[in-house]
Design an enzyme around this catalytic site. Structure first.
Site, short mmCIF file in Angstrom:
data_model
loop_
_atom_site.label_atom_id
_atom_site.label_comp_id
_atom_site.label_asym_id
_atom_site.label_seq_id
_atom_site.Cartn_x
_atom_site.Cartn_y
_atom_site.Cartn_z
N HIS A 450 -12.51 -80.67 14.15
CA HIS A 450 -10.88 -80.88 15.06
C HIS A 450 -10.59 -80.02 14.46
O HIS A 450 -9.09 -79.21 14.48
CB HIS A 450 -9.98 -80.52 12.90
CG HIS A 450 -10.13 -82.51 12.42
ND1 HIS A 450 -8.95 -83.26 13.14
CD2 HIS A 450 -10.99 -82.67 11.41
CE1 HIS A 450 -9.48 -84.32 11.99
NE2 HIS A 450 -10.22 -84.50 11.18
N LYS A 642 6.29 -78.76 13.46
CA LYS A 642 5.00 -78.36 13.26
C LYS A 642 4.62 -77.32 12.14
O LYS A 642 5.35 -76.53 12.67
CB LYS A 642 3.94 -78.93 14.31
CG LYS A 642 3.82 -77.57 15.54
CD LYS A 642 3.86 -78.24 16.42
CE LYS A 642 3.92 -79.75 16.86
NZ LYS A 642 3.19 -80.96 17.52
N ARG A 643 3.10 -77.32 11.41
CA ARG A 643 3.12 -75.96 11.23
C ARG A 643 2.87 -74.62 12.28
O ARG A 643 2.88 -74.79 13.70
CB ARG A 643 1.48 -75.79 11.05
CG ARG A 643 0.74 -74.85 10.72
CD ARG A 643 -0.55 -75.17 9.87
NE ARG A 643 -1.62 -75.77 10.95
CZ ARG A 643 -2.43 -75.21 11.51
NH1 ARG A 643 -2.25 -73.23 11.71
NH2 ARG A 643 -3.14 -75.24 12.35
N LYS A 648 0.68 -72.82 19.10
CA LYS A 648 2.12 -74.23 19.55
C LYS A 648 2.52 -73.34 19.76
O LYS A 648 3.11 -74.36 20.29
CB LYS A 648 1.58 -74.75 17.77
CG LYS A 648 0.27 -75.22 16.76
CD LYS A 648 0.81 -75.98 15.69
CE LYS A 648 -0.68 -76.34 14.76
NZ LYS A 648 -0.77 -77.51 15.43
N THR A 757 -1.58 -85.00 16.51
CA THR A 757 -0.77 -86.82 16.01
C THR A 757 0.56 -86.73 15.51
O THR A 757 0.37 -87.87 15.62
CB THR A 757 -1.59 -87.36 13.71
OG1 THR A 757 -1.27 -85.89 12.98
CG2 THR A 757 -3.06 -87.33 14.49
N LYS A 761 2.57 -90.22 17.02
CA LYS A 761 4.21 -90.52 15.72
C LYS A 761 5.26 -90.41 17.08
O LYS A 761 6.09 -91.70 16.46
CB LYS A 761 4.23 -89.16 14.84
CG LYS A 761 3.19 -89.68 14.29
CD LYS A 761 3.05 -88.98 12.68
CE LYS A 761 2.07 -88.78 11.66
NZ LYS A 761 1.54 -87.57 11.95
#
Length: 916
Positions: A450, A642-643, A648, A757, A761
């Site tokens: 991952h 998100k984290r 990111k 992911t 969503k």
């Protein structure tokens, strides 16, 4: 007859106008076809119509019998009469009419919880309602396992260090098709189902996308009728509860088990000893295999105790299992030490063993933290493999049949220690030869990667492994020795390749590369998006791909649309069912394609905007209650949740927000009303946790909060811009945010995100995507069309080139970015000292995540978004087309690919015996 008529009334209403009024939306918004009526459930479950009539009369149907022919004969051998009696005592399924459900709930209040049923107590009635639902899950769960055992099916065992389950009550009721009835039952008892659902705490068993993906997979495995078990750890305190104190993240224990967890079943009969530390003793040659035998002695024994959580399939009788391990001392109390006055020594073993499963991802920036992480991983892997072997050996058969009956999937490198542990069990406990044991392990295990960041691939100091797991290090050495002999035989005189591919990194101290161990020890390795799998084969593990190209496969991630659309967004789900004319899309997401031809229909667009408005109002109310900030639900909800991590790029987002604020303020001061009209009112919403020891990520949160405080308190810009940071992001909060989003941001540096992911969503819920050219964003772009997505920035190849030249290229910084950094450095948004490291990270030569390089194109794409948003028809058309094009990102498709490409398993659907 009166009871029957009353039940028919309830079933007709179910979640009709009464619950619509409670939820604050008009009956016109939610079409009655959204209610999963009993006739539709009958079609899905193939229940004969005459049984359906019995259900409608509210009776306990005597014809729908529990299974009998699948009972394990070995358990009742020689006791045929007793077997018959035991079956007759519970030969039918629990009744599910409204009155029976009310009795069940009140009985659990009285007997299970020992509370007074007359006292109004939402907590007690939630617990009782959960136990009532669990009763109905357990009978399906028990019968499913008996059925699968009788068929001797091949089972999938999914090993993951985390599972982000979310709340279970609504999910379980929906899977059982009992939500309407429980809602009606509770209504007469003085409670609404919605208020009881709010009493449930999210289980602290995961931290992010990895855990949520594992949970989606378990849901789809059950729904698609595959025999599967999940295995993990029952963390006592989860990761942490995030609070915002003094404009910064503060971590507190997550006491998610404080009130108990009614969905789990403790298994005191399922216990295994897990050995650690100690030493090896050579026992000479084995008479059968001719190989040297070793005995692992001394050390420390920890007891693994199992807890089971039933995992129901949606509208199927099949119910799988999630088994979580908690640690116990093998000797809880030493009475001898206690009597000698050594009170701490009497409980020393207990104090050392039980913290093993206390916290998810303990900090590993120190030696004790690293040791605890490795102890955690080995503990749950060993208990799991012992449990799998026990279940396999219940039937008399050869161990060589294991690959035909067992498929083990390693979710990331966390459970990679399973390779040497499986070998140890087969070599030392089952007395197989090395060749025999390796054949079984290799053909049973598979590995999902991952990550594409080399620094995120797990490695363990060799001295630590030698100290904690001496036998496993010995086995790893032998695996490496035999593997490198293969490498040398194929590529002669290539020592550099041998060093690159070795499990052991020759550093100081030596390191064990767990990803290499997993690749060597598994028959399949898969990436989770096309770009990610390509990077695995070309950049991360090119030598392994060259050696075994057939071993590497791609299976793009997917999500459980029943959870993230049907349950999280009932307004849009109702609209889809209304316009498609059926709700068969719940089982086959490809049916959403029908929406494409209607995307421009003004009536559909009106319904869509009305549903979105309802979801945004719910989120606005939550923000006001949680953050004490009032936001305008007519503004664009721009979401980045998100984290928190550098790659990111929440940092880039908040810098662009600061620039937007400075630009708006400049125009206000100039009185330039024409230019101001080009700015769409935005509510920018952040949420996510930073790891406790990831200090620069925590600085990003500080900066977001500082800029938010400045913007939200500036009355000059009115409602043109608001910034929100929602604390303690989890599944339940996500289920509120995602349906309300107009725009969602997935802007990781290209080549750093394996898949993602949350992008799936959001798009399934009709949010438009602002994305970098990374992960699954590229596949989403291909699916929904370039005209319906907002992409920007460098691609992965360009990023690789830019990074390789960063130290001597010294690029010139974008002037707009320079302006924002200067304002931060001046203290415009709070104490500039707090943000010095962030500013330094963007200076030429330091910007490894390409914030500076992509900043200009990021601002430009945001201007394009504003221009589209002011045209509601164009925006809504894009939203509908996005939602309608997302079928390939269902976890159902994903699981079917795993079943076909890796596990080689077939579905086995359990149904109750047909009535005679």
């Amino acid at each position: 007859e009166r009871d029957g008529e009353r039940d028919r009334e309830r079933e007709r209403d179910g979640e009709g106008e009464l619950l619509q009024m409670q939820r604050g939306r008009s009956p016109s918004l939610v079409d009655d076809k959204m209610d999963v009526v009993e006739e539709e459930v009958a079609k899905l479950l193939h229940v004969p119509s005459h049984l359906l009539e019995e259900k409608k009369l509210g009776r306990n149907n005597p014809l729908l019998l529990r299974q009998k022919s699948y009972i394990d004969e070995a358990e009742m051998e020689g006791h045929a009469e007793l077997r018959e009696k035991l079956w007759n005592l519970l030969c039918t399924y629990l009744p599910c009419d409204v009155l029976s459900l009310q009795k069940s709930i009140v009985q659990h209040v009285e007997y299970t919880l020992a509370r007074r049923r007359y006292k109004r107590d939402k907590g007690s009635f939630y617990q009782a309602c959960a136990h009532s639902v669990r009763d109905r899950l357990i009978e399906r769960w028990t019968d499913t396992q008996q059925y699968l055992s009788s068929k001797d099916t091949k089972r999938v065992y999914y090993l993951s260090l985390e599972y982000l389950l979310g709340r279970n009550l609504q999910n379980a009721m929906s899977c059982l098709a009992l939500k309407n009835r429980y809602s009606a039952a509770l209504q007469e008892l003085g409670y609404s189902l919605e208020e009881l659902m709010e009493e449930e705490r999210d289980p602290g068993l995961g931290s992010g996308g990895l855990g949520r993906l594992a949970s989606c997979f378990l849901d789809s495995l059950a729904t698609l009728n595959y025999a599967a078990w999940g295995y993990g750890i029952r963390y006592k305190y989860g990761m942490f509860e995030q609070r915002l104190i003094s404009k910064a993240q503060a971590e507190f224990p997550d006491f998610w088990l404080a009130q108990g967890y009614p969905w789990e079943v403790e298994r005191p009969d399922v216990q295994y000893l897990v050995k650690m530390y100690g030493y090896l003793e050579e026992q000479g040659l084995d008479a059968e295999t001719g190989e040297t035998k070793y005995v692992w002695k001394g050390g420390e024994d920890v007891l693994a105790l199992g807890y089971d959580i039933p995992v129901p399939g949606f509208h199927t009788w099949n119910t799988n299992n999630l088994r979580l391990w908690t640690s116990k001392a093998s000797c809880e109390f030493d009475l001898g030490h206690f009597n000698d006055g050594q009170y701490y020594a009497a409980i020393e073993e207990k104090e050392r063993s039980e913290p093993l499963t206390s916290v998810l991802y303990p900090c590993d920036n120190n030696a004790p933290g690293k040791e605890l992480r490795l102890r955690q991983q080995y503990f749950y892997v060993s208990a799991t493999l012992q449990d799998i072997l026990r279940r396999f050996k219940k039937r008399p058969r050869s161990l060589f049949d294991i690959p035909n009956k067992v498929a083990i999937q390693l979710n990331e490198t966390h459970p990679a220690i399973a390779i040497p542990e499986f070998m140890r069990l087969l070599l030392d406990e089952e007395n197989l030869s090395w060749k025999e044991a390796w054949h079984i392990v290799y053909n049973t295990c598979a590995y999902t990667n991952h990550t594409v960041m080399p620094e995120a691939l797990e490695v363990w100091p060799l001295p630590l492994v030698e100290h904690m797991l001496p036998r496993h290090l010995q086995i790893i050495y032998e695996i490496n020795h035999q593997f490198l002999n293969e490498v040398r035989a194929r590529w002669k005189n290539d020592p550099h390749r041998v060093a690159r591919m070795s499990i052991i990194e020759e550093s100081e101290p030596k390191l064990i590369k767990m990803a290499h161990l997993a690749i060597i020890g598994c028959h399949k390795v898969n990436g989770v998006a096309l770009i990610h799998t390509n990077l695995l084969c070309t950049s991360l593990f090119p030598d392994f791909y060259e050696m075994w190209p057939q071993k590497f496969v791609n299976i793009t991630n997917g999500i459980n649309h029943r959870r993230w659309m049907l349950q999280a967004n009932p307004a849009i789900s109702a609209l889809i069912s209304k316009w498609i004319g059926k709700h068969d899309w719940i089982h086959d997401l490809g049916k959403l394609e029908k929406l494409k031809e209607m995307a421009s229909n003004p009536d559909l667009q009106r319904d869509w905007r009305e549903a979105k408005k309802y979801n945004k109002q719910r989120l606005a109310e939550f923000i006001e209650n949680t953050c004490d900030i009032v936001v305008d639900s007519d503004a664009m909800f721009d979401v980045h949740v998100k984290r928190i991590h550098e790659y990111k790029r929440q940092f880039m987002n908040i810098l662009s927000v600061a620039y937007r604020y400075l630009r708006i303020l400049s125009l206000v001061e100039e009185g330039n009303l024409g230019a101001l009209k080009q700015f769409v009112p935005r509510v920018v919403i952040f949420a996510g946790k930073a790891a406790p020891n990831y200090f620069i990520a925590k600085d990003v949160i500080k900066l977001i909060l500082a800029i938010a405080d400045t913007i939200n308190s500036d009355s000059r810009i009115k409602n043109l811009l608001k910034v929100i940071f929602i604390p303690n992001y989890n599944v339940s909060v996500a289920e509120l945010i995602i349906p309300a989003s107009d725009l969602s941001q997935h802007i990781s540096t290209a080549g750093f995100e394996a898949s993602g992911t949350s992008n799936m969503k959001f798009c399934m819920n009709g949010s438009l995507l602002l994305g970098s050219r990374d992960g699954a964003n590229l596949e989403i772009e291909n699916a929904i069309g370039k005209q319906n997505i907002f992409m920007f920035g460098a691609n992965s190849k360009e990023v690789e080139t830019l990074q390789s030249t960063i130290k001597y290229r010294k690029p010139q910084m974008d002037g707009r970015l320079q302006q924002v950094l200067e304002e931060i450095a001046k203290g415009r948004f709070g104490n500039e000292v707090n943000f010095a490291n962030l500013i330094e990270s963007l200076q030429p030569g330091n910007d490894v995540y390409m914030v500076g390089h992509d900043f200009g194109s990021y601002l430009e794409v945001n201007e394009m978004i504003d221009a589209v948003f002011v045209n509601p028809e164009e925006w809504t058309t894009k939203c509908i087309l996005t939602c309608a094009s997302m079928s390939q990102f269902s976890s159902d498709r994903c699981i079917r690919e795993y079943a076909d490409k890796i596990w080689h398993v077939e579905p086995h659907q359990f149904t109750p015996p047909a009535p005679k």
